[in-house]
Write a protein that holds these residues in place. Structure first.
Motif, PDB file in Angstrom:
ATOM      1  N   LEU A 112       0.825  -1.209   0.000  1.00 25.74           N
ATOM      2  CA  LEU A 112       0.000   0.000   0.000  1.00 25.74           C
ATOM      3  C   LEU A 112       0.862   1.263   0.000  1.00 25.74           C
ATOM      4  N   VAL A 113       1.910   1.266   0.805  1.00 25.03           N
ATOM      5  CA  VAL A 113       2.795   2.437   0.834  1.00 25.03           C
ATOM      6  C   VAL A 113       3.529   2.585  -0.491  1.00 25.03           C
ATOM      7  N   GLY A 114       3.943   1.471  -1.100  1.00 24.05           N
ATOM      8  CA  GLY A 114       4.588   1.530  -2.409  1.00 24.05           C
ATOM      9  C   GLY A 114       3.665   2.091  -3.477  1.00 24.05           C
ATOM     10  N   LEU A 115       2.395   1.680  -3.468  1.00 18.38           N
ATOM     11  CA  LEU A 115       1.424   2.228  -4.415  1.00 18.38           C
ATOM     12  C   LEU A 115       1.204   3.720  -4.175  1.00 18.38           C
ATOM     13  N   LEU A 116       1.180   4.119  -2.896  1.00 18.61           N
ATOM     14  CA  LEU A 116       1.024   5.538  -2.582  1.00 18.61           C
ATOM     15  C   LEU A 116       2.207   6.350  -3.085  1.00 18.61           C
ATOM     16  N   LEU A 117       3.412   5.863  -2.861  1.00 16.13           N
ATOM     17  CA  LEU A 117       4.596   6.581  -3.328  1.00 16.13           C
ATOM     18  C   LEU A 117       4.611   6.701  -4.846  1.00 16.13           C
ATOM     19  N   ASN A 118       4.082   5.689  -5.521  1.00 16.29           N
ATOM     20  CA  ASN A 118       4.052   5.727  -6.981  1.00 16.29           C
ATOM     21  C   ASN A 118       3.057   6.757  -7.510  1.00 16.29           C
ATOM     22  N   ARG A 119       2.029   7.078  -6.723  1.00 15.75           N
ATOM     23  CA  ARG A 119       1.028   8.053  -7.154  1.00 15.75           C
ATOM     24  C   ARG A 119       1.439   9.482  -6.839  1.00 15.75           C
ATOM     25  N   LEU A 120       2.373   9.653  -5.911  1.00 20.76           N
ATOM     26  CA  LEU A 120       2.794  11.003  -5.538  1.00 20.76           C
ATOM     27  C   LEU A 120       3.724  11.592  -6.583  1.00 20.76           C
ATOM     28  N   GLY A 121       3.903  12.907  -6.508  1.00 16.69           N
ATOM     29  CA  GLY A 121       4.865  13.559  -7.378  1.00 16.69           C
ATOM     30  C   GLY A 121       6.293  13.210  -6.994  1.00 16.69           C
ATOM     31  N   ARG A 122       7.217  13.635  -7.848  1.00 14.94           N
ATOM     32  CA  ARG A 122       8.605  13.240  -7.627  1.00 14.94           C
ATOM     33  C   ARG A 122       9.136  13.774  -6.300  1.00 14.94           C
ATOM     34  N   ARG A 123       8.914  15.045  -6.014  1.00 12.05           N
ATOM     35  CA  ARG A 123       9.445  15.626  -4.788  1.00 12.05           C
ATOM     36  C   ARG A 123       8.781  15.026  -3.553  1.00 12.05           C
ATOM     37  N   MET A 124       7.454  14.949  -3.584  1.00 12.58           N
ATOM     38  CA  MET A 124       6.756  14.400  -2.427  1.00 12.58           C
ATOM     39  C   MET A 124       7.073  12.926  -2.242  1.00 12.58           C
ATOM     40  N   SER A 125       7.205  12.185  -3.344  1.00 10.45           N
ATOM     41  CA  SER A 125       7.556  10.770  -3.240  1.00 10.45           C
ATOM     42  C   SER A 125       8.949  10.591  -2.641  1.00 10.45           C
ATOM     43  N   THR A 126       9.884  11.453  -3.046  1.00 16.63           N
ATOM     44  CA  THR A 126      11.234  11.373  -2.477  1.00 16.63           C
ATOM     45  C   THR A 126      11.224  11.698  -0.993  1.00 16.63           C
ATOM     46  N   PHE A 127      10.457  12.721  -0.605  1.00 10.77           N
ATOM     47  CA  PHE A 127      10.398  13.109   0.801  1.00 10.77           C
ATOM     48  C   PHE A 127       9.759  12.014   1.654  1.00 10.77           C
ATOM     49  N   PHE A 204       8.365  -2.974   6.875  1.00  9.31           N
ATOM     50  CA  PHE A 204       7.571  -2.585   5.713  1.00  9.31           C
ATOM     51  C   PHE A 204       8.260  -1.572   4.797  1.00  9.31           C
ATOM     52  N   PRO A 205       9.176  -0.698   5.264  1.00 11.02           N
ATOM     53  CA  PRO A 205       9.798   0.234   4.312  1.00 11.02           C
ATOM     54  C   PRO A 205      10.561  -0.464   3.197  1.00 11.02           C
ATOM     55  N   PHE A 206      11.245  -1.557   3.497  1.00  4.86           N
ATOM     56  CA  PHE A 206      11.976  -2.279   2.455  1.00  4.86           C
ATOM     57  C   PHE A 206      11.008  -2.816   1.405  1.00  4.86           C
ATOM     58  N   VAL A 207       9.870  -3.343   1.848  1.00  6.07           N
ATOM     59  CA  VAL A 207       8.866  -3.836   0.905  1.00  6.07           C
ATOM     60  C   VAL A 207       8.303  -2.689   0.078  1.00  6.07           C
ATOM     61  N   ALA A 208       8.038  -1.559   0.716  1.00  4.41           N
ATOM     62  CA  ALA A 208       7.471  -0.411   0.008  1.00  4.41           C
ATOM     63  C   ALA A 208       8.408   0.090  -1.085  1.00  4.41           C
ATOM     64  N   VAL A 209       9.679   0.234  -0.772  1.00  5.68           N
ATOM     65  CA  VAL A 209      10.638   0.734  -1.758  1.00  5.68           C
ATOM     66  C   VAL A 209      10.840  -0.289  -2.875  1.00  5.68           C
ATOM     67  N   SER A 210      10.847  -1.580  -2.545  1.00  6.96           N
ATOM     68  CA  SER A 210      10.987  -2.609  -3.571  1.00  6.96           C
ATOM     69  C   SER A 210       9.789  -2.629  -4.502  1.00  6.96           C
ATOM     70  N   VAL A 211       8.589  -2.501  -3.942  1.00  4.62           N
ATOM     71  CA  VAL A 211       7.384  -2.444  -4.775  1.00  4.62           C
ATOM     72  C   VAL A 211       7.395  -1.188  -5.642  1.00  4.62           C
ATOM     73  N   LEU A 212       7.834  -0.071  -5.076  1.00  8.84           N
ATOM     74  CA  LEU A 212       7.925   1.164  -5.852  1.00  8.84           C
ATOM     75  C   LEU A 212       8.879   1.000  -7.031  1.00  8.84           C
ATOM     76  N   ALA A 213      10.020   0.368  -6.803  1.00  9.30           N
ATOM     77  CA  ALA A 213      10.970   0.133  -7.894  1.00  9.30           C
ATOM     78  C   ALA A 213      10.355  -0.760  -8.966  1.00  9.30           C
ATOM     79  N   GLY A 214       9.594  -1.770  -8.552  1.00 10.92           N
ATOM     80  CA  GLY A 214       8.926  -2.623  -9.529  1.00 10.92           C
ATOM     81  C   GLY A 214       7.855  -1.880 -10.306  1.00 10.92           C
ATOM     82  N   LEU A 215       7.114  -1.003  -9.644  1.00  9.31           N
ATOM     83  CA  LEU A 215       6.069  -0.235 -10.327  1.00  9.31           C
ATOM     84  C   LEU A 215       6.655   0.697 -11.378  1.00  9.31           C
ATOM     85  N   LYS A 216       7.852   1.202 -11.138  1.00 11.20           N
ATOM     86  CA  LYS A 216       8.471   2.092 -12.112  1.00 11.20           C
ATOM     87  C   LYS A 216       8.792   1.363 -13.419  1.00 11.20           C
ATOM     88  N   SER A 217       8.920   0.039 -13.364  1.00 13.30           N
ATOM     89  CA  SER A 217       9.235  -0.731 -14.573  1.00 13.30           C
ATOM     90  C   SER A 217       7.992  -1.174 -15.331  1.00 13.30           C
TER      91      SER A 217
END
Length: 329
Positions: A112-127, A204-217
């Protein structure tokens, strides 16, 4: 009169025959480059693992480890004693249930956090991603001490928040109105609830960042086409995103299972040692058996080997599943 000249047979053969590359023998350079890493793995992993396996076949105490006495050989006696102990089955049940609950919660929250980060803008997602990764980067010991302070029975923040609830509401929901002095770590139910909260928060942060990296592909055109066809967010995730990220989710499930099966630091700190046997899991059970007086290093090593075998079986099943999927595809 013009004359046509045709190339000779030898010249034609030279023009049409592809040049053959000379065969090269296997170069030892790749193996030489891998040799330092293999030596490090052998010294830091294989040698201690071999020592633990060897100790599990002996009856060991302090004198045996000091070298004052020989190591008495017991063969599979330690394993028979452990597997025949009813308390071991209770510990194994606690470990399996705890690991299953934490893997499910970690995967759900991380996804869920990975999907949220993928929907945010670049700056907000990085923060937000940087803030989330602080939990994963925090050492397990430090984070657990903070959580133990939060659930302190007198001055903890959680105890203070529960005391702010109206007495009638608190009495109706939890059966008590005054939470001062309530021992959050005295009951197995509340202890494992807090331990689950600590482990999931740290994982969960490791899972979130890994899912985010997968979503980018994942190509955005696939999601857009699914939305044009009328698919909702859940349908898009289950029919488009999840099949494409199945290898990522598989690796994350295996890693989470391994990490949650061998949780030690968080449990040891929250429990304050090895006094409460009702909350034992395999890692702390192995430690308690090996180092609590009188020390039984052979039995502790046998428990550690059993835990390692369980994790190897889980990893082997996942590798077999991945290979089968590749063959079918």
């Amino acid at each position: 009169m013009t004359t046509l000249t045709t190339p000779s047979r030898g010249a034609a053969a030279r023009d049409t025959t592809p040049a053959r590359r000379p065969r090269r023998r296997g170069s030892p350079l790749p193996y030489l480059l891998l040799l330092p890493a293999l030596l490090v793995i052998a010294v830091l992993l294989l040698w201690p693992l071999g020592q633990v396996v060897a100790m599990s076949f002996h009856q060991l105490g302090i004198r045996q480890l000091r070298g004052d006495r020989e190591w008495p050989w017991v063969g599979l006696g330690n394993y028979a004693e452990i597997l025949g102990d009813p308390f071991f089955h209770t510990v194994l049940r606690n470990t399996v249930l705890f690991a299953a609950a934490n893997v499910v919660l970690t995967m759900i929250l991380g996804t869920l956090v990975g999907l949220l980060l993928n929907r945010l803008g670049r700056r907000m997602s990085t923060f937000v991603g940087s803030c989330v990764m602080l939990a994963w980067a925090t050492p397990a010991l430090t984070g657990t001490i903070v959580w133990k302070w939060l659930f302190d029975d007198t001055s903890g923040l959680v105890t203070w928040l529960f005391n702010q609830l109206p007495d009638g509401l608190s009495q109706a929901l939890f059966g008590r109105a005054d939470w001062s002095g309530y021992g959050w770590f005295n009951s197995p139910l509340t202890f494992f609830s807090v331990l689950t909260l600590v482990v999931v928060w740290h994982s969960f942060p490791f899972v979130a960042v890994s899912v985010l990296a997968g979503l980018k592909s994942v190509p955005a055109e696939l999601h857009e086409a699914a939305r044009v066809d009328g698919a909702g967010p859940w349908r898009v995730f289950w029919s488009v995103t999840f099949p494409l990220l199945r290898p990522v989710f598989g690796i994350l499930v295996v890693l989470s299972t391994i990490w949650d099966f061998k949780v030690f630091t968080q449990q040891y700190v929250l429990a304050g040692g090895t006094q409460d046997r009702s909350t034992f899991m395999l890692s702390i059970y192995s430690y308690s058996m090996a180092f609590s007086p009188p020390p039984k290093f052979g039995l502790g090593s046998a428990i550690a080997v059993i835990l390692t075998v369980i994790l190897l079986v889980v990893t082997g099943l996942y590798v077999r599943m991945v290979l089968r999927q590749e063959e079918e595809s």
